[in-house]
Design a protein around this motif. Sequence first.
Motif, PDB file in Angstrom:
ATOM      1  N   LEU A  57     -12.846  -0.553  -2.180  1.00  0.00           N
ATOM      2  CA  LEU A  57     -12.589  -1.436  -3.317  1.00  0.00           C
ATOM      3  C   LEU A  57     -11.571  -0.822  -4.284  1.00  0.00           C
TER       4      LEU A  57
ATOM      5  N   GLN B  43     -17.753   2.029   0.316  1.00  0.00           N
ATOM      6  CA  GLN B  43     -17.477   0.802  -0.422  1.00  0.00           C
ATOM      7  C   GLN B  43     -16.620   1.094  -1.654  1.00  0.00           C
TER       8      GLN B  43
ATOM      9  N   THR C  26     -20.000   1.101  -9.081  1.00  0.00           N
ATOM     10  CA  THR C  26     -19.389   0.273  -8.037  1.00  0.00           C
ATOM     11  C   THR C  26     -19.131  -1.146  -8.512  1.00  0.00           C
TER      12      THR C  26
ATOM     13  N   PHE D 284     -11.190  -5.035  -8.883  1.00  0.00           N
ATOM     14  CA  PHE D 284     -10.549  -5.578  -7.692  1.00  0.00           C
ATOM     15  C   PHE D 284     -10.507  -7.103  -7.762  1.00  0.00           C
TER      16      PHE D 284
ATOM     17  N   TYR E 140     -15.623  -3.225  -8.294  1.00  0.00           N
ATOM     18  CA  TYR E 140     -15.523  -4.545  -7.669  1.00  0.00           C
ATOM     19  C   TYR E 140     -14.918  -5.551  -8.651  1.00  0.00           C
TER      20      TYR E 140
ATOM     21  N   THR F 150     -20.035  -3.817   1.610  1.00  0.00           N
ATOM     22  CA  THR F 150     -18.616  -4.107   1.375  1.00  0.00           C
ATOM     23  C   THR F 150     -18.222  -5.415   2.058  1.00  0.00           C
TER      24      THR F 150
ATOM     25  N   LEU G 100     -16.900  -8.875   0.277  1.00  0.00           N
ATOM     26  CA  LEU G 100     -15.581  -9.411   0.594  1.00  0.00           C
ATOM     27  C   LEU G 100     -15.661 -10.792   1.244  1.00  0.00           C
TER      28      LEU G 100
END
Length: 526
Positions: A171, A167, A242, A249, A246, A278, A282
Motif C-alpha cells: 500500500l 500489506q 495500516t 493510497f 490505506y 491486501t 484492493l
Amino acid sequence: MTDTGDQSDPDDGGSDGPSNGPDGTGVDDADSVSEDELTEASVGTDLDDVVLDELDADGDGESGEASRGLFDDLLSGEPIFENKEVLRPSYTPHKLPHREEQINKMATILVTALRGDSPSNILIYGKTGTGKTASAKFVSEELETTSQKYEVPCEVEYINCEVTDTQYRVLAQLANKFIEKNGAVIDDRVDELEDLRERAREDESVLADSAFDDVEAVTEEIDDLESDREGFEEVPMTGWPTDRVYSSFFDAVDYHERVVVIMLDEIDKLVEKSGDDTLYNLSRMNSQLENSRVSIMGISNDLKFTDFLDPRVKSSLGEEEIVFPPYDANQLRDILDHRSDVSFKDDALSDDVIPLCAAFAAQEHGDARRALDLLRTAGELAERDQTDLVQEAHVRKAQEKIELDRVVEVVRTLPTQSKIVLFAIMLLEKNGVRNINTGEVYNIYKRLCEEIDADILTQRRVTDLISELDMLGIVNAVVVSKGRYGRTKEISLSVPLEETEAVLLSDSRLGDIDDAEPFVQARFDN
C-alpha cells in the motif's frame, strides 16, 4: 605517454606522495630511481615504466606479480555480444513467440480500460520461465501506449511481491507512486493556469473559452491545486498504522479520473507472508471510489494458492484466469533464435549451441528463463576464452556453472537446523563414510547442536529435514531394507562437497566449529 616527467601515478592520486616499492611498501621516488634514470624518464619514459622495469629485471616478467594492462588484455578480443541485456529476464521483447493466445486473451479483458470502465480482475498461472511476467508487461506497455494515443487516463503499476511482501509495503509503495504522479499532474496544470493568468492580465477576453470568469478565479484555482499538492504526504516505509496508509493510497488513486491496473507479480508470496487482507481491500475498492477504477492482475507460479484465500476474495480476484503452459524444446529454440539475432553479433554461435540450450531448458519444465541464462552464460564464458565463437563446450560449462550457482544459493538460504543436518551429512561423507544412515547423521547432529548451543530436534524431525533436503536435490536419501532389522535411509550428498562446505562455513554459527573430527570418530556412540 607524455614528454613530461612530473606526471602523477594514476594509482597514488598525486605526484607528491611516495610510490610503491617491490615489496608493496611506500618508498621515496628519489631513493628508488637514480638521477640519471629520472632524466631519462623525463625525456621519453614514464616513471612507472622505470619502476616496473626494475621489478622485472631479474624475473623477465615472470615474478608472479600482477602487471599493468590487465584490462587491456581482456579487452583485446572482439566482443561477442551486440546487446547482452536482451538475454536477461528483466527485458521485455517486442515479440513473444508462442504466447499469442495468452496475450490476446489478456488484451480482450483489459481493452475495457480504454473505454473508461474497470476491467475484470485477472489471475495468471504458470511455472517459472513460461513467459507470464514478460507477456503481462508487454500487454501493459501496449495498454498505456494506446491510452495515450486515445487520451484515455489509464495506468499500470507493477509490484514484485517477492520483494514487497507485506500489506503495509504494498500500500505504501502504491500510495507513493500515485502521490508522485498526482504531483506531476498538478505541476502541469498549475503551469497552464499561470500562463493563462498572465495572458488574461493583458487581455481578459482570453478567458471567454475557459471555465473562469476572471483572473481572480484562476488564482483561486492555482491556490487550490498547490494546497492539494501540499496535502499529499509521502508514506514512510514503516511507522504508520495500516489504515492510515490505506487511506493515503485511496485518496491518491482517487484524486482524478483514471483506470488503474495493479500488477502483483509473485502474488502467492504476498498471501503466504501477509494473508489475504491486501487482496480483500484492493478487490473491494471500486465500490468506494468516485473518480477512479482499479483492477488487479495477479501472477503466480502456484496453481493452488487460491485454495487458502477467503471465498469472497477468491471469487472477486479470480474473475478471469489465464494458464501459461511450459515451453517445449522447439518453442524454446524459436525464442532463443529470436533473442540471439539481437543479442549476439553475426556468426557468433555455432549451429549446435541454441538446440543444446533449448534441450537443457526443456528438461527444466520448459523454462525459457533457464534457456536464456544458459545462452548468456555460454557467451560470457566464450568471451573469457577470448574466442569469437560460442560452441557446445561453452554451453555445457554454462550448465555446470548455473547448476552450481543454484546449489550454492539454495544451501545459503536454508534454515539453521537444515544447515546443521546437512553439515553432519557432509562431515560423514568428507571422512569417507559410505551408506550413511539416519542414526549416524542424528548422532553427529546432536553433537553439533551442543557445540554451537542450538536446540536439538527429535530424530523424527531430523528425518523430515533430510527428506526436505532430498526434495531440494541437495542430498540423495534412499530407503533400503535391512531384512529383519527393518528399513533405513541411506544418505549421500548430491552436490559438490567443497562448495557446500564453503557455503555452510560462511554461516557465522557453523563457522565457529574449530575441529569436527571428534564428532565423526564418535558417530556410532549412543
